[in-house]
Scaffold this motif. Sequence first.
Motif, PDB file in Angstrom:
ATOM      1  N   GLY A   7       3.744   5.843  16.823  1.00  0.00           N
ATOM      2  CA  GLY A   7       3.095   7.088  16.429  1.00  0.00           C
ATOM      3  C   GLY A   7       1.700   6.933  15.854  1.00  0.00           C
ATOM      4  O   GLY A   7       1.223   5.839  15.560  1.00  0.00           O
ATOM      5  N   LYS A   8       1.045   8.070  15.682  1.00  0.00           N
ATOM      6  CA  LYS A   8      -0.338   8.132  15.184  1.00  0.00           C
ATOM      7  C   LYS A   8      -0.492   7.494  13.804  1.00  0.00           C
ATOM      8  O   LYS A   8      -1.478   6.808  13.542  1.00  0.00           O
ATOM      9  CB  LYS A   8      -0.791   9.592  15.144  1.00  0.00           C
ATOM     10  CG  LYS A   8      -2.154   9.814  14.546  1.00  0.00           C
ATOM     11  CD  LYS A   8      -3.217   9.873  15.601  1.00  0.00           C
ATOM     12  CE  LYS A   8      -4.543  10.285  15.032  1.00  0.00           C
ATOM     13  NZ  LYS A   8      -5.424   9.184  14.772  1.00  0.00           N
ATOM     14  N   ASN A   9       0.481   7.717  12.918  1.00  0.00           N
ATOM     15  CA  ASN A   9       0.365   7.147  11.571  1.00  0.00           C
ATOM     16  C   ASN A   9       0.256   5.628  11.606  1.00  0.00           C
ATOM     17  O   ASN A   9      -0.530   5.037  10.872  1.00  0.00           O
ATOM     18  CB  ASN A   9       1.550   7.561  10.697  1.00  0.00           C
ATOM     19  CG  ASN A   9       1.504   9.020  10.316  1.00  0.00           C
ATOM     20  OD1 ASN A   9       0.446   9.643  10.323  1.00  0.00           O
ATOM     21  ND2 ASN A   9       2.646   9.582   9.991  1.00  0.00           N
ATOM     22  N   LEU A  68       0.827  -1.208   0.000  1.00  0.00           N
ATOM     23  CA  LEU A  68       0.000   0.000   0.000  1.00  0.00           C
ATOM     24  C   LEU A  68       0.858   1.252   0.000  1.00  0.00           C
ATOM     25  O   LEU A  68       1.993   1.229   0.460  1.00  0.00           O
ATOM     26  CB  LEU A  68      -0.865   0.056   1.269  1.00  0.00           C
ATOM     27  CG  LEU A  68      -1.984  -0.929   1.421  1.00  0.00           C
ATOM     28  CD1 LEU A  68      -2.522  -0.873   2.841  1.00  0.00           C
ATOM     29  CD2 LEU A  68      -3.092  -0.619   0.440  1.00  0.00           C
ATOM     30  N   LYS A  69       0.288   2.340  -0.455  1.00  0.00           N
ATOM     31  CA  LYS A  69       0.930   3.641  -0.280  1.00  0.00           C
ATOM     32  C   LYS A  69       0.669   4.038   1.162  1.00  0.00           C
ATOM     33  O   LYS A  69      -0.291   4.734   1.471  1.00  0.00           O
ATOM     34  CB  LYS A  69       0.352   4.660  -1.254  1.00  0.00           C
ATOM     35  CG  LYS A  69       0.715   4.369  -2.686  1.00  0.00           C
ATOM     36  CD  LYS A  69       0.170   5.421  -3.614  1.00  0.00           C
ATOM     37  CE  LYS A  69       0.557   5.086  -5.036  1.00  0.00           C
ATOM     38  NZ  LYS A  69       0.044   6.061  -5.982  1.00  0.00           N
ATOM     39  N   SER A  70       1.513   3.525   2.051  1.00  0.00           N
ATOM     40  CA  SER A  70       1.274   3.666   3.486  1.00  0.00           C
ATOM     41  C   SER A  70       2.497   4.236   4.192  1.00  0.00           C
ATOM     42  O   SER A  70       2.882   3.779   5.255  1.00  0.00           O
ATOM     43  CB  SER A  70       0.914   2.296   4.075  1.00  0.00           C
ATOM     44  OG  SER A  70       1.959   1.355   3.821  1.00  0.00           O
ATOM     45  N   ARG A  71       3.106   5.251   3.590  1.00  0.00           N
ATOM     46  CA  ARG A  71       4.316   5.834   4.168  1.00  0.00           C
ATOM     47  C   ARG A  71       4.012   6.414   5.542  1.00  0.00           C
ATOM     48  O   ARG A  71       3.087   7.200   5.712  1.00  0.00           O
ATOM     49  CB  ARG A  71       4.868   6.929   3.261  1.00  0.00           C
ATOM     50  CG  ARG A  71       6.205   7.465   3.715  1.00  0.00           C
ATOM     51  CD  ARG A  71       6.700   8.572   2.769  1.00  0.00           C
ATOM     52  NE  ARG A  71       7.968   9.107   3.197  1.00  0.00           N
ATOM     53  CZ  ARG A  71       8.118   9.997   4.180  1.00  0.00           C
ATOM     54  NH1 ARG A  71       7.066  10.454   4.837  1.00  0.00           N
ATOM     55  NH2 ARG A  71       9.319  10.430   4.516  1.00  0.00           N
ATOM     56  N   VAL A  72       4.803   5.997   6.526  1.00  0.00           N
ATOM     57  CA  VAL A  72       4.590   6.451   7.901  1.00  0.00           C
ATOM     58  C   VAL A  72       5.804   7.186   8.470  1.00  0.00           C
ATOM     59  O   VAL A  72       5.752   7.680   9.590  1.00  0.00           O
ATOM     60  CB  VAL A  72       4.201   5.271   8.829  1.00  0.00           C
ATOM     61  CG1 VAL A  72       2.817   4.753   8.484  1.00  0.00           C
ATOM     62  CG2 VAL A  72       5.232   4.156   8.773  1.00  0.00           C
ATOM     63  N   GLY A  73       6.887   7.264   7.709  1.00  0.00           N
ATOM     64  CA  GLY A  73       8.065   7.972   8.188  1.00  0.00           C
ATOM     65  C   GLY A  73       9.265   7.698   7.310  1.00  0.00           C
ATOM     66  O   GLY A  73       9.152   7.131   6.222  1.00  0.00           O
ATOM     67  N   ASN A  74      10.437   8.103   7.807  1.00  0.00           N
ATOM     68  CA  ASN A  74      11.685   7.905   7.088  1.00  0.00           C
ATOM     69  C   ASN A  74      12.796   7.678   8.111  1.00  0.00           C
ATOM     70  O   ASN A  74      12.914   8.448   9.069  1.00  0.00           O
ATOM     71  CB  ASN A  74      12.003   9.123   6.216  1.00  0.00           C
ATOM     72  CG  ASN A  74      13.220   8.905   5.352  1.00  0.00           C
ATOM     73  OD1 ASN A  74      14.343   8.898   5.844  1.00  0.00           O
ATOM     74  ND2 ASN A  74      12.999   8.721   4.065  1.00  0.00           N
ATOM     75  N   PRO A 122      -6.019  -6.128   4.081  1.00  0.00           N
ATOM     76  CA  PRO A 122      -6.526  -4.784   3.830  1.00  0.00           C
ATOM     77  C   PRO A 122      -6.031  -4.205   2.505  1.00  0.00           C
ATOM     78  O   PRO A 122      -6.729  -3.414   1.882  1.00  0.00           O
ATOM     79  CB  PRO A 122      -5.999  -3.975   5.016  1.00  0.00           C
ATOM     80  CG  PRO A 122      -5.808  -4.983   6.100  1.00  0.00           C
ATOM     81  CD  PRO A 122      -5.363  -6.223   5.386  1.00  0.00           C
ATOM     82  N   ALA A 123      -4.845  -4.618   2.050  1.00  0.00           N
ATOM     83  CA  ALA A 123      -4.326  -4.126   0.769  1.00  0.00           C
ATOM     84  C   ALA A 123      -5.193  -4.629  -0.387  1.00  0.00           C
ATOM     85  O   ALA A 123      -5.477  -3.882  -1.327  1.00  0.00           O
ATOM     86  CB  ALA A 123      -2.878  -4.560   0.571  1.00  0.00           C
ATOM     87  N   VAL A 124      -5.632  -5.871  -0.315  1.00  0.00           N
ATOM     88  CA  VAL A 124      -6.514  -6.413  -1.351  1.00  0.00           C
ATOM     89  C   VAL A 124      -7.871  -5.717  -1.284  1.00  0.00           C
ATOM     90  O   VAL A 124      -8.445  -5.360  -2.311  1.00  0.00           O
ATOM     91  CB  VAL A 124      -6.663  -7.947  -1.218  1.00  0.00           C
ATOM     92  CG1 VAL A 124      -7.746  -8.478  -2.140  1.00  0.00           C
ATOM     93  CG2 VAL A 124      -5.336  -8.630  -1.509  1.00  0.00           C
ATOM     94  N   ALA A 125      -8.373  -5.510  -0.074  1.00  0.00           N
ATOM     95  CA  ALA A 125      -9.648  -4.790   0.080  1.00  0.00           C
ATOM     96  C   ALA A 125      -9.532  -3.396  -0.527  1.00  0.00           C
ATOM     97  O   ALA A 125     -10.410  -2.962  -1.280  1.00  0.00           O
ATOM     98  CB  ALA A 125     -10.038  -4.703   1.551  1.00  0.00           C
TER      99      ALA A 125
END
Length: 99
Positions: free
Chosen positions: A50-52, A32-38, A78-81
């Motif tokens: 964290g919240k993300n 998924l496009k689920s970037r939460v940090g670096n 969830p990615a398939v959904a």
Amino acid sequence: NAEPDMIYSGCNCGNCHLTILPTGDIYACRRLKSRVGNVFTDRIADVWTGKNMENYREYGKFEKCAKCELLRFCRGCPAVAYGTNGDFYGADPQCWKEC
């Protein structure tokens, strides 16, 4: 002796893994496009708590899975959904279980 709120298996998004790309970007799920940090700008511990990341742990929001007795062991994908109907919390069309 399973604990009632413990997640034991199934989809690990937000549960026990992260994906880190060569750029340092951290994703909750590699699908998924689920970037939460670096990793170059954020502490992994801060990202994990964290919240993300918490957004991916809101198991009660899963349309079908939240009502299923197998929630702690499955949660579908969830990615398939999301790929099928645009809703991360929607029902996984691969699910065989009638709830």
